[in-house]
Motif scaffolding. Structure first.
Motif: not given
Length: 184
Positions: A148-156
């Motif tokens: 399962r992926s760890l979300d990319d916070p970039w741009g949030h």
């Protein structure tokens, strides 16, 4: 150069998730590991953005000046353990490695596998860390866990950075406790 096991944390640009994983693990594991991070498309010339730094501070972590590193075969082959943020990073490594690297796991995958496996054996945090990838790989062969992926916070917004940092801390704390890796 240290004789401690080498651990590499991987994300896309090596400016958000993998540096957060890198510096948090370094803080928790102390001298038990030589921890680094790299990106599959490293954002060379950038640094960890302020929202990620602020999220880290909430956990008592100050991230130092960081220089993104491009992940390559040499880094992978010298590592004893590679923890990736997403399936995309795992696929990139599989292409670079020429197949599934037995010492590579998604961070969340590693935590799930650890929940099903006996802790690695060893007299010190270093020796347990050396055994960790093998222990997790055996657990994966017996009963695979999803990557399962760890979300990319970039741009949030900041709350996304905070949530991602919370997940990193929770997951690395779980691995640390399971394997007895804390050096403090």
């Amino acid at each position: 150069m240290s004789n401690a096991p080498r651990v590499v944390m991987v994300c896309t640009g090596n400016i958000c998730r993998s540096p957060a994983m890198h510096y948090y693990a370094r803080e928790r594991w102390g001298n038990a590991a030589e921890v680094a991070s790299a990106g599959i498309y490293a954002e060379v010339g950038l640094d960890v953005p302020q929202p990620m730094r602020a999220a880290a501070v909430r956990h008592g972590l100050t991230i130092p000046r960081h220089r993104p590193t491009q992940l390559d075969y040499g880094i992978l082959s010298r590592a004893d353990l590679v923890l990736v943020a997403t399936q995309q990073h795992a696929r990139w490594i599989e292409q670079e490695w020429g197949g599934r690297a037995p010492h590579m796991f998604g961070l969340k995958e590693a935590v799930e596998l650890a929940g099903r496996a006996d802790a690695p054996v060893g007299a010190s945090p270093e020796s347990r860390l050396e055994a960790l990838a093998g222990t997790l790989d055996h657990a994966r062969l017996d009963d695979p866990a999803p990557l399962r992926s760890l979300d990319d916070p970039w741009g949030h917004a900041q709350d996304t950075f905070d949530r991602v940092m919370d997940e990193i801390v929770d997951d690395l704390d779980a691995l640390t406790e399971w394997a007895g890796l804390a050096d403090r």
